[in-house]
Motif scaffolding. Structure first.
Motif, PDB file in Angstrom:
ATOM      1  N   VAL A 105       0.835  -1.200   0.000  1.00 10.29           N
ATOM      2  CA  VAL A 105       0.000   0.000   0.000  1.00 10.29           C
ATOM      3  C   VAL A 105       0.871   1.251   0.000  1.00 10.29           C
ATOM      4  O   VAL A 105       1.770   1.401   0.839  1.00 10.29           O
ATOM      5  CB  VAL A 105      -0.941   0.015   1.216  1.00 10.29           C
ATOM      6  N   TYR A 106       0.593   2.153  -0.939  1.00  7.57           N
ATOM      7  CA  TYR A 106       1.354   3.397  -1.071  1.00  7.57           C
ATOM      8  C   TYR A 106       0.439   4.585  -0.765  1.00  7.57           C
ATOM      9  O   TYR A 106      -0.768   4.527  -0.981  1.00  7.57           O
ATOM     10  CB  TYR A 106       1.941   3.511  -2.479  1.00  7.57           C
ATOM     11  N   PRO A 107       1.016   5.676  -0.258  1.00  7.71           N
ATOM     12  CA  PRO A 107       0.186   6.797   0.201  1.00  7.71           C
ATOM     13  C   PRO A 107      -0.536   7.563  -0.903  1.00  7.71           C
ATOM     14  O   PRO A 107      -1.571   8.177  -0.658  1.00  7.71           O
ATOM     15  CB  PRO A 107       1.174   7.700   0.942  1.00  7.71           C
ATOM     16  N   ASP A 108       0.021   7.555  -2.117  1.00 11.86           N
ATOM     17  CA  ASP A 108      -0.627   8.267  -3.219  1.00 11.86           C
ATOM     18  C   ASP A 108      -0.158   7.678  -4.543  1.00 11.86           C
ATOM     19  O   ASP A 108       0.757   6.849  -4.587  1.00 11.86           O
ATOM     20  CB  ASP A 108      -0.332   9.766  -3.161  1.00 11.86           C
ATOM     21  N   ALA A 109      -0.807   8.123  -5.617  1.00 13.75           N
ATOM     22  CA  ALA A 109      -0.518   7.563  -6.937  1.00 13.75           C
ATOM     23  C   ALA A 109       0.915   7.840  -7.377  1.00 13.75           C
ATOM     24  O   ALA A 109       1.566   6.988  -7.985  1.00 13.75           O
ATOM     25  CB  ALA A 109      -1.511   8.098  -7.962  1.00 13.75           C
TER      26      ALA A 109
ATOM     27  N   SER B 222      -4.069 -11.939  -5.274  1.00 10.18           N
ATOM     28  CA  SER B 222      -3.003 -11.014  -4.868  1.00 10.18           C
ATOM     29  C   SER B 222      -1.675 -11.288  -5.548  1.00 10.18           C
ATOM     30  O   SER B 222      -0.827 -10.395  -5.624  1.00 10.18           O
ATOM     31  CB  SER B 222      -2.806 -11.095  -3.350  1.00 10.18           C
ATOM     32  N   ILE B 223      -1.477 -12.492  -6.077  1.00  7.04           N
ATOM     33  CA  ILE B 223      -0.196 -12.835  -6.707  1.00  7.04           C
ATOM     34  C   ILE B 223       0.102 -11.926  -7.892  1.00  7.04           C
ATOM     35  O   ILE B 223       1.274 -11.700  -8.240  1.00  7.04           O
ATOM     36  CB  ILE B 223      -0.202 -14.316  -7.171  1.00  7.04           C
ATOM     37  N   PHE B 224      -0.951 -11.337  -8.505  1.00  8.79           N
ATOM     38  CA  PHE B 224      -0.750 -10.474  -9.668  1.00  8.79           C
ATOM     39  C   PHE B 224      -0.512  -9.016  -9.291  1.00  8.79           C
ATOM     40  O   PHE B 224      -0.191  -8.203 -10.163  1.00  8.79           O
ATOM     41  CB  PHE B 224      -1.975 -10.548 -10.593  1.00  8.79           C
ATOM     42  N   VAL B 225      -0.681  -8.664  -8.042  1.00  9.06           N
ATOM     43  CA  VAL B 225      -0.679  -7.256  -7.626  1.00  9.06           C
ATOM     44  C   VAL B 225       0.587  -6.915  -6.844  1.00  9.06           C
ATOM     45  O   VAL B 225       0.950  -7.602  -5.885  1.00  9.06           O
ATOM     46  CB  VAL B 225      -1.920  -6.950  -6.767  1.00  9.06           C
ATOM     47  N   HIS B 226       1.240  -5.825  -7.251  1.00 14.38           N
ATOM     48  CA  HIS B 226       2.487  -5.419  -6.604  1.00 14.38           C
ATOM     49  C   HIS B 226       2.353  -4.164  -5.755  1.00 14.38           C
ATOM     50  O   HIS B 226       3.016  -4.024  -4.738  1.00 14.38           O
ATOM     51  CB  HIS B 226       3.572  -5.194  -7.665  1.00 14.38           C
ATOM     52  N   ARG B 227       1.513  -3.215  -6.191  1.00 19.66           N
ATOM     53  CA  ARG B 227       1.348  -1.965  -5.464  1.00 19.66           C
ATOM     54  C   ARG B 227      -0.121  -1.556  -5.476  1.00 19.66           C
ATOM     55  O   ARG B 227      -0.830  -1.803  -6.442  1.00 19.66           O
ATOM     56  CB  ARG B 227       2.220  -0.855  -6.061  1.00 19.66           C
TER      57      ARG B 227
END
Length: 232
Positions: free
Chosen positions: A4-8, A208-213
């Motif tokens: 999880v990142y704070p913004d785009a 989830s295996i396909f998702v990095h961020r």
């Protein structure tokens, strides 16, 4: 691993580069990753090849990147609704690989599944088949299509848990699952983030295996391409 990142902007940082192939989910303006597209524009990267069902509209969606001349080539199935796209293409400033919609979806799905190519009847006898292998099966001709992979995939989902399991909402599901599979790095924009275990496994559309961020955009604009109402 924290996905999880704070913004785009921070979700794209260190990932997007000049000359990359970027796959973008959505159908028209439905289910597009609005914040990620805006951040990609603001990143200033250029020379991009964009894989998307469409090219957005003037000033919104991928139309923003056309306006800033960051896209050099589109691989798409629908290119209407965008005057700047038409201008650049007709002026020879933008490359276009025009692909039937179902074929484009399958090229992305196949790429994400590790399938290098497949045969389809769609496009046989048209300019779509020019330069491609034609083979006969059971008396019918088929054209061979190579699958697609992207350096970076930008995806819109309704909900994700912190591991990256995704749930799409209604027609916003469209191209997003296939785009998510086809990215070497997949970055997802969601409206709702929940804890691991809060999504029933039977409700997961993309594992989830396909998702990095992941980045949260709780209030996307969700524009409509053409709003038509009857006269009172």
């Amino acid at each position: 691993m924290n996905k999880v990142y704070p913004d785009a902007a921070s979700a794209l940082a260190g990932v997007v580069k000049n000359g990359q192939t970027i796959a973008v989910g959505g159908f028209g303006l439905c289910g597009i990753p609005e914040a990620l597209i805006g951040a990609l524009r603001d990143s200033g990267v250029t020379g991009l090849t964009a894989i998307s069902n469409n090219a957005g509209v003037d000033g919104f969606g991928l139309g923003q990147l056309l306006a800033t001349r960051q896209i050099k080539k589109m691989i798409a199935s629908y290119v209407g609704e965008n005057k700047e796209f038409a201008r650049q293409y007709l002026a020879g400033e933008l490359e276009l690989e025009f692909t039937p919609q179902g074929t484009l979806a399958e090229k992305l799905r196949a790429g994400g599944s590790g399938i290098p190519a497949f045969f389809t009847k769609t496009g046989v006898g048209t300019i779509v088949a020019e330069g491609k292998e034609i083979r006969e099966f059971d008396g019918e001709q088929y054209v061979m299509e190579r699958s697609l992979m992207a350096d970076v995939a930008l995806v819109k989902a309704y909900k994700a848990d912190r591991a990256g399991n995704l749930v799409y909402r209604k027609t916003a599901r469209n191209f997003n699952p296939n785009v998510a599979m086809a990215g070497k790095i997949t970055i997802v924009e969601v409206e709702k983030l929940v804890e691991i275990g809060e999504i029933d496994p039977d409700e997961v559309h993309t594992p989830s295996i396909f998702v990095h961020r992941i980045v949260v955009n709780a209030h996307p604009e969700k524009r409509i391409e053409q709003r038509t109402v009857r006269t009172k």
